[in-house]
Scaffold this motif. Structure first.
Motif, PDB file in Angstrom:
ATOM      1  N   VAL A 177       0.822  -1.212   0.000  1.00 41.49           N
ATOM      2  CA  VAL A 177       0.000   0.000   0.000  1.00 41.49           C
ATOM      3  C   VAL A 177       0.857   1.263   0.000  1.00 41.49           C
ATOM      4  CG1 VAL A 177      -1.638   1.352   1.381  1.00 41.49           C
ATOM      5  CG2 VAL A 177      -2.006  -1.100   1.038  1.00 41.49           C
ATOM      6  N   THR A 178       1.910   1.292   0.805  1.00 43.69           N
ATOM      7  CA  THR A 178       2.705   2.519   0.915  1.00 43.69           C
ATOM      8  C   THR A 178       3.488   2.805  -0.359  1.00 43.69           C
ATOM      9  OG1 THR A 178       4.463   1.270   2.043  1.00 43.69           O
ATOM     10  CG2 THR A 178       2.912   2.501   3.428  1.00 43.69           C
ATOM     11  N   PHE A 179       3.975   1.773  -1.054  1.00 46.33           N
ATOM     12  CA  PHE A 179       4.694   2.023  -2.301  1.00 46.33           C
ATOM     13  C   PHE A 179       3.746   2.491  -3.403  1.00 46.33           C
ATOM     14  CE2 PHE A 179       7.955  -1.220  -0.651  1.00 46.33           C
ATOM     15  CZ  PHE A 179       8.640  -0.213   0.011  1.00 46.33           C
ATOM     16  N   LYS A 180       2.530   2.020  -3.387  1.00 45.87           N
ATOM     17  CA  LYS A 180       1.523   2.542  -4.325  1.00 45.87           C
ATOM     18  C   LYS A 180       1.231   4.007  -4.010  1.00 45.87           C
ATOM     19  CE  LYS A 180      -0.831  -1.836  -5.330  1.00 45.87           C
ATOM     20  NZ  LYS A 180      -2.078  -2.623  -5.163  1.00 45.87           N
ATOM     21  N   GLU A 182       3.774  15.196  -3.816  1.00 42.87           N
ATOM     22  CA  GLU A 182       4.495  15.693  -2.641  1.00 42.87           C
ATOM     23  C   GLU A 182       4.901  14.489  -1.788  1.00 42.87           C
ATOM     24  OE1 GLU A 182       5.363  18.760  -1.890  1.00 42.87           O
ATOM     25  OE2 GLU A 182       4.395  19.703  -3.623  1.00 42.87           O
ATOM     26  N   PHE A 183       6.198  14.221  -1.725  1.00 44.71           N
ATOM     27  CA  PHE A 183       6.629  12.970  -1.074  1.00 44.71           C
ATOM     28  C   PHE A 183       7.984  13.110  -0.371  1.00 44.71           C
ATOM     29  CE2 PHE A 183       7.760  13.112  -5.541  1.00 44.71           C
ATOM     30  CZ  PHE A 183       9.133  12.922  -5.509  1.00 44.71           C
ATOM     31  N   LEU A 198      10.738   9.147   5.858  1.00 42.09           N
ATOM     32  CA  LEU A 198      10.788   9.298   7.320  1.00 42.09           C
ATOM     33  C   LEU A 198       9.628   8.560   7.985  1.00 42.09           C
ATOM     34  CD1 LEU A 198      11.675  13.101   7.581  1.00 42.09           C
ATOM     35  CD2 LEU A 198      13.234  11.143   7.448  1.00 42.09           C
ATOM     36  N   LEU A 199       8.429   8.788   7.474  1.00 45.24           N
ATOM     37  CA  LEU A 199       7.263   8.109   8.053  1.00 45.24           C
ATOM     38  C   LEU A 199       7.283   6.614   7.724  1.00 45.24           C
ATOM     39  CD1 LEU A 199       4.663   8.331   9.663  1.00 45.24           C
ATOM     40  CD2 LEU A 199       3.454   8.914   7.555  1.00 45.24           C
ATOM     41  N   ASP A 229      -1.370  10.512   4.183  1.00 41.29           N
ATOM     42  CA  ASP A 229      -2.079  11.635   3.559  1.00 41.29           C
ATOM     43  C   ASP A 229      -1.904  12.943   4.331  1.00 41.29           C
ATOM     44  OD1 ASP A 229      -3.023  10.162   1.423  1.00 41.29           O
ATOM     45  OD2 ASP A 229      -4.849   9.544   2.474  1.00 41.29           O
ATOM     46  N   GLU A 230      -1.435  12.860   5.568  1.00 44.61           N
ATOM     47  CA  GLU A 230      -1.200  14.055   6.377  1.00 44.61           C
ATOM     48  C   GLU A 230       0.245  14.564   6.272  1.00 44.61           C
ATOM     49  OE1 GLU A 230      -3.681  13.867  10.347  1.00 44.61           O
ATOM     50  OE2 GLU A 230      -2.888  11.868   9.901  1.00 44.61           O
TER      51      GLU A 230
END
Length: 239
Positions: free
Chosen positions: A121-124, A131-132, A137-138, A195-196
């Motif tokens: 999910v995170t790589f998608k 903006e990335f 870090l997260l 998303d934050e």
């Protein structure tokens, strides 16, 4: 035994003239290494090597044999085709950097569905976003949940964070007690979703300082962890 599996490419090395040894984190079996014969043959109309870029998400059919160090892929196709991770220089630098870390920290040769789904999910998400700059870090901070040393947040209002035990504390107890800008950023990142991330505005110096803190946190809790060789190049790209 032929089984169908989903896999995320973590590392690859050339083997002999035309073969690849590819290590993947798979949905069904955790970490698995595959010998891909003929992947680099230029005479083939479509080279298999294109499938095995770092962090690629694949569907594979493998010939699985118990107690065999290298497994064999019979068929491979893309499960998700990235639109930008492998073409955007900043995203590809993130991919190289995170893949190197994952190659160091992932040891499980057994199923871990939650971790697989997190990576998937995170790589998608990264692939889709414009903006990335704080993504890594997260990503690394959240990864500690699956590795067993996510910071304990019950005392998050305390003025120090101890890297060596993962606790927020009322006093500075050793050289690994964190305060100041890094502490503020740590508290902001804990518990937020991807998303934050665009609400967090930091400069490259702050980003690099916090990344060094996170990598030290990994070193303190994973005895075999070493700072990635790609760190210097990664920092240069983002500076």
């Amino acid at each position: 035994m032929l089984i169908k599996n989903k896999a995320i490419v973590i590392s690859k090395v050339r083997y002999r003239d035309n073969d690849l040894i590819v290590t993947c984190f798979t949905k069904q079996k955790g970490l698995v290494s595959y010998l891909v014969r003929g992947a680099l043959k230029s005479s083939k109309k479509s080279s298999k090597a294109v499938y095995f870029q770092l962090l690629s998400q694949l569907q594979i059919e493998e010939n699985s044999k118990v107690n065999q160090k290298l497994q064999y892929i019979q068929e491979v196709k893309s499960d998700y085709i990235y639109k930008s991770i492998h073409t955007n220089v900043f995203k590809s630098s993130i991919a190289m950097f995170l893949a190197e870390i994952l190659a160091t920290v992932l040891k499980e040769e057994e199923q871990n569905l939650q971790l697989y789904e997190y990576l998937e999910v995170t790589f998608k998400w990264l692939d889709y976003q414009e903006e990335f700059s704080n993504f890594h870090l997260l990503f690394l901070l959240n990864l500690t949940q699956y590795l067993g040393f996510y910071p304990e947040t019950t005392t998050i209002d305390a003025p120090y964070f101890n890297l060596s035990n993962g606790l927020f504390e009322t006093q500075s107890s050793n050289t690994y007690s964190v305060s100041g800008e890094n502490l503020i950023l740590l508290k902001r990142l804990l518990g937020i979703n991807f998303d934050e991330l665009n609400t967090i505005k930091i400069n490259s110096k702050q980003r690099q300082s916090f990344l060094n803190l996170v990598l030290l946190y990994f070193e303190l809790h994973l005895g075999s962890f070493k700072k990635p060789k790609s760190l210097q190049v990664f920092n240069q790209v983002f500076n």
